[in-house]
Design a protein around this motif. Structure first.
Motif, PDB file in Angstrom:
ATOM      1  N   LEU A  31       0.830  -1.201   0.000  1.00 27.66           N
ATOM      2  CA  LEU A  31       0.000   0.000   0.000  1.00 27.66           C
ATOM      3  C   LEU A  31       0.868   1.256   0.000  1.00 27.66           C
ATOM      4  O   LEU A  31       1.977   1.260   0.535  1.00 27.66           O
ATOM      5  CB  LEU A  31      -0.909  -0.009   1.227  1.00 27.66           C
ATOM      6  N   GLY A  32       0.335   2.316  -0.612  1.00 29.76           N
ATOM      7  CA  GLY A  32       1.099   3.551  -0.729  1.00 29.76           C
ATOM      8  C   GLY A  32       1.113   4.377   0.545  1.00 29.76           C
ATOM      9  O   GLY A  32       0.329   4.144   1.476  1.00 29.76           O
ATOM     10  N   PRO A  33       1.993   5.389   0.607  1.00 29.19           N
ATOM     11  CA  PRO A  33       2.114   6.239   1.802  1.00 29.19           C
ATOM     12  C   PRO A  33       0.804   6.903   2.197  1.00 29.19           C
ATOM     13  O   PRO A  33       0.531   7.086   3.387  1.00 29.19           O
ATOM     14  CB  PRO A  33       3.156   7.285   1.375  1.00 29.19           C
ATOM     15  N   GLY A  84       3.473  -7.533   1.838  1.00 30.27           N
ATOM     16  CA  GLY A  84       2.406  -7.364   2.821  1.00 30.27           C
ATOM     17  C   GLY A  84       2.920  -7.403   4.248  1.00 30.27           C
ATOM     18  O   GLY A  84       2.332  -6.778   5.135  1.00 30.27           O
ATOM     19  N   VAL A  85       4.014  -8.121   4.479  1.00 29.67           N
ATOM     20  CA  VAL A  85       4.564  -8.194   5.841  1.00 29.67           C
ATOM     21  C   VAL A  85       4.863  -6.790   6.355  1.00 29.67           C
ATOM     22  O   VAL A  85       4.512  -6.433   7.486  1.00 29.67           O
ATOM     23  CB  VAL A  85       5.836  -9.070   5.885  1.00 29.67           C
ATOM     24  N   ASN A  86       5.521  -5.976   5.519  1.00 27.34           N
ATOM     25  CA  ASN A  86       5.884  -4.635   5.974  1.00 27.34           C
ATOM     26  C   ASN A  86       4.663  -3.764   6.234  1.00 27.34           C
ATOM     27  O   ASN A  86       4.699  -2.892   7.111  1.00 27.34           O
ATOM     28  CB  ASN A  86       6.801  -3.958   4.950  1.00 27.34           C
ATOM     29  N   ASP A  87       3.578  -3.988   5.485  1.00 27.62           N
ATOM     30  CA  ASP A  87       2.348  -3.232   5.741  1.00 27.62           C
ATOM     31  C   ASP A  87       1.859  -3.485   7.163  1.00 27.62           C
ATOM     32  O   ASP A  87       1.473  -2.548   7.881  1.00 27.62           O
ATOM     33  CB  ASP A  87       1.267  -3.641   4.735  1.00 27.62           C
ATOM     34  N   VAL A  90       4.307  -1.952   9.762  1.00 27.80           N
ATOM     35  CA  VAL A  90       4.070  -0.514   9.905  1.00 27.80           C
ATOM     36  C   VAL A  90       2.876  -0.281  10.828  1.00 27.80           C
ATOM     37  O   VAL A  90       2.907   0.586  11.708  1.00 27.80           O
ATOM     38  CB  VAL A  90       3.819   0.140   8.529  1.00 27.80           C
ATOM     39  N   ALA A  91       1.828  -1.066  10.623  1.00 28.03           N
ATOM     40  CA  ALA A  91       0.632  -0.924  11.453  1.00 28.03           C
ATOM     41  C   ALA A  91       0.944  -1.179  12.922  1.00 28.03           C
ATOM     42  O   ALA A  91       0.558  -0.391  13.806  1.00 28.03           O
ATOM     43  CB  ALA A  91      -0.453  -1.891  10.968  1.00 28.03           C
ATOM     44  N   PHE A  92       1.651  -2.269  13.201  1.00 28.48           N
ATOM     45  CA  PHE A  92       1.924  -2.621  14.595  1.00 28.48           C
ATOM     46  C   PHE A  92       2.921  -1.661  15.237  1.00 28.48           C
ATOM     47  O   PHE A  92       2.846  -1.399  16.444  1.00 28.48           O
ATOM     48  CB  PHE A  92       2.423  -4.059  14.679  1.00 28.48           C
ATOM     49  N   ALA A  93       3.842  -1.118  14.437  1.00 26.11           N
ATOM     50  CA  ALA A  93       4.779  -0.124  14.971  1.00 26.11           C
ATOM     51  C   ALA A  93       4.035   1.134  15.406  1.00 26.11           C
ATOM     52  O   ALA A  93       4.504   1.876  16.272  1.00 26.11           O
ATOM     53  CB  ALA A  93       5.838   0.219  13.928  1.00 26.11           C
ATOM     54  N   GLY A  94       2.877   1.379  14.794  1.00 24.55           N
ATOM     55  CA  GLY A  94       2.062   2.537  15.155  1.00 24.55           C
ATOM     56  C   GLY A  94       0.972   2.205  16.162  1.00 24.55           C
ATOM     57  O   GLY A  94      -0.023   2.943  16.274  1.00 24.55           O
ATOM     58  N   ASN A  95       1.148   1.079  16.871  1.00 28.96           N
ATOM     59  CA  ASN A  95       0.213   0.663  17.930  1.00 28.96           C
ATOM     60  C   ASN A  95      -1.174   0.277  17.419  1.00 28.96           C
ATOM     61  O   ASN A  95      -2.159   0.339  18.165  1.00 28.96           O
ATOM     62  CB  ASN A  95       0.086   1.760  19.007  1.00 28.96           C
ATOM     63  N   THR A  96      -1.266  -0.119  16.164  1.00 29.37           N
ATOM     64  CA  THR A  96      -2.515  -0.669  15.648  1.00 29.37           C
ATOM     65  C   THR A  96      -2.727  -2.038  16.278  1.00 29.37           C
ATOM     66  O   THR A  96      -1.797  -2.837  16.379  1.00 29.37           O
ATOM     67  CB  THR A  96      -2.438  -0.820  14.115  1.00 29.37           C
ATOM     68  N   THR A  97      -3.944  -2.325  16.690  1.00 28.20           N
ATOM     69  CA  THR A  97      -4.224  -3.627  17.281  1.00 28.20           C
ATOM     70  C   THR A  97      -4.332  -4.688  16.191  1.00 28.20           C
ATOM     71  O   THR A  97      -4.533  -4.370  15.006  1.00 28.20           O
ATOM     72  CB  THR A  97      -5.537  -3.603  18.076  1.00 28.20           C
ATOM     73  N   VAL A  98      -4.220  -5.949  16.581  1.00 29.87           N
ATOM     74  CA  VAL A  98      -4.358  -7.041  15.620  1.00 29.87           C
ATOM     75  C   VAL A  98      -5.745  -7.010  14.987  1.00 29.87           C
ATOM     76  O   VAL A  98      -5.895  -7.215  13.778  1.00 29.87           O
ATOM     77  CB  VAL A  98      -4.110  -8.406  16.304  1.00 29.87           C
ATOM     78  N   GLU A  99      -6.750  -6.727  15.781  1.00 28.41           N
ATOM     79  CA  GLU A  99      -8.117  -6.665  15.252  1.00 28.41           C
ATOM     80  C   GLU A  99      -8.250  -5.552  14.229  1.00 28.41           C
ATOM     81  O   GLU A  99      -8.885  -5.716  13.176  1.00 28.41           O
ATOM     82  CB  GLU A  99      -9.116  -6.447  16.401  1.00 28.41           C
ATOM     83  N   GLU A 100      -7.653  -4.394  14.505  1.00 28.90           N
ATOM     84  CA  GLU A 100      -7.694  -3.283  13.548  1.00 28.90           C
ATOM     85  C   GLU A 100      -6.926  -3.614  12.276  1.00 28.90           C
ATOM     86  O   GLU A 100      -7.309  -3.201  11.176  1.00 28.90           O
ATOM     87  CB  GLU A 100      -7.118  -2.020  14.196  1.00 28.90           C
ATOM     88  N   ALA A 101      -5.835  -4.374  12.424  1.00 28.96           N
ATOM     89  CA  ALA A 101      -5.014  -4.729  11.265  1.00 28.96           C
ATOM     90  C   ALA A 101      -5.750  -5.655  10.309  1.00 28.96           C
ATOM     91  O   ALA A 101      -5.419  -5.714   9.114  1.00 28.96           O
ATOM     92  CB  ALA A 101      -3.715  -5.381  11.729  1.00 28.96           C
ATOM     93  N   ALA A 103      -8.487  -5.175   9.058  1.00 22.46           N
ATOM     94  CA  ALA A 103      -9.116  -4.329   8.041  1.00 22.46           C
ATOM     95  C   ALA A 103      -8.154  -3.991   6.905  1.00 22.46           C
ATOM     96  O   ALA A 103      -8.577  -3.525   5.845  1.00 22.46           O
ATOM     97  CB  ALA A 103      -9.638  -3.042   8.685  1.00 22.46           C
ATOM     98  N   PHE A 104      -6.843  -4.228   7.122  1.00 19.70           N
ATOM     99  CA  PHE A 104      -5.854  -3.973   6.074  1.00 19.70           C
ATOM    100  C   PHE A 104      -5.882  -5.060   5.000  1.00 19.70           C
ATOM    101  O   PHE A 104      -5.444  -4.838   3.874  1.00 19.70           O
ATOM    102  CB  PHE A 104      -4.442  -3.924   6.668  1.00 19.70           C
ATOM    103  N   VAL A 105      -6.360  -6.253   5.365  1.00 20.68           N
ATOM    104  CA  VAL A 105      -6.255  -7.414   4.472  1.00 20.68           C
ATOM    105  C   VAL A 105      -6.826  -7.155   3.083  1.00 20.68           C
ATOM    106  O   VAL A 105      -6.133  -7.365   2.076  1.00 20.68           O
ATOM    107  CB  VAL A 105      -6.902  -8.667   5.118  1.00 20.68           C
TER     108      VAL A 105
END
Length: 221
Positions: A31-33, A84-87, A90-101, A103-105
């Motif tokens: 995904l883009g910036p 996709g791993v880095n996506d 990035v999410a987890f480094a920003g404190n995104t929860t697993v449940e929130e992540a 939605a990235f799928v």
């Protein structure tokens, strides 16, 4: 015995890419910036599938006539990913929860679909798409979630592996749709999840007694 393809940024002419071209960049995302910035997240590097698709078009232009491009595309192997791993990192480094992540799928799988469709449109007839690794076994995430719900057999984090499995199911579903839409193209799935999980659970099969050390070594190569 197959030579490594030339990194895109290291080549300038069609001759430089005669044995293939590698568009990968360490830390790149599907995904883009803009996607991450809209969610208050910052990618590790400013390179995504969008950049790599542009580079692919640039290489096509170097190959000369439409006939020559079509011939080369039809006789080449395209590997789209693993990405996709880095996506998710990035999410987890920003404190995104697993449940929130979760939605990235669909967004990540949609980005993969876009690129696979693009290379098929350019004439590709053999496309290999690797799946997601078991995220819960990734050393950086094991360090981040030390108190998480760990699988006793592997030591990996269950919710993160569940996310990776969700990703792979969505990816496989998308690939099935593409196969129906493009019956003349071989669209293959590579099961990285199964390969890595087996290595971690059964390290002795692969000549080591310390699966986490081996996985850490592979993850940084």
């Amino acid at each position: 015995g197959v030579p490594h393809p030339t990194p895109y940024l290291a080549g300038k002419s069609a001759e430089d890419f005669r044995r293939g071209v590698n568009f990968a960049v360490g830390g790149a995302t599907a995904l883009g910036p803009d996607f991450f910035e809209s969610r208050g997240l910052k990618p590790f590097v400013p390179v995504s599938f969008t950049n790599q698709a542009t580079w692919f078009k640039n290489v096509l232009q170097l190959l000369g006539s439409v006939h020559n491009r079509t011939r080369i595309m039809a006789t080449s192997l395209f590997i789209v990913g693993e990405i996709g791993v880095n996506d998710y990192l990035v999410a987890f480094a920003g404190n995104t929860t697993v449940e929130e992540a979760r939605a990235f799928v669909p967004h990540i799988v949609g980005a993969v679909r876009s690129v696979v469709t693009e290379v098929i449109a350019a004439g590709a007839r053999t496309v290999l798409v690797p799946g997601m690794i078991p995220l819960g076994c990734e050393p950086q995430l094991l360090a981040l979630y030390q108190s998480g719900d760990h699988d006793p057999a592997s030591g990996c984090i269950k919710p993160l592996n569940n996310l990776a499995e969700l990703h792979n199911r969505a990816l496989n579903g998308m690939l099935r749709e593409l196969r129906r839409a493009h019956p003349g193209t071989a669209i293959l799935y590579a099961d990285l999840y199964g390969a890595v999980a087996d290595l971690i659970v059964s390290p002795r099969k692969y000549g080591t007694h310390n699966s986490h050390r081996l996985w850490s070594t592979q993850a940084t190569d």
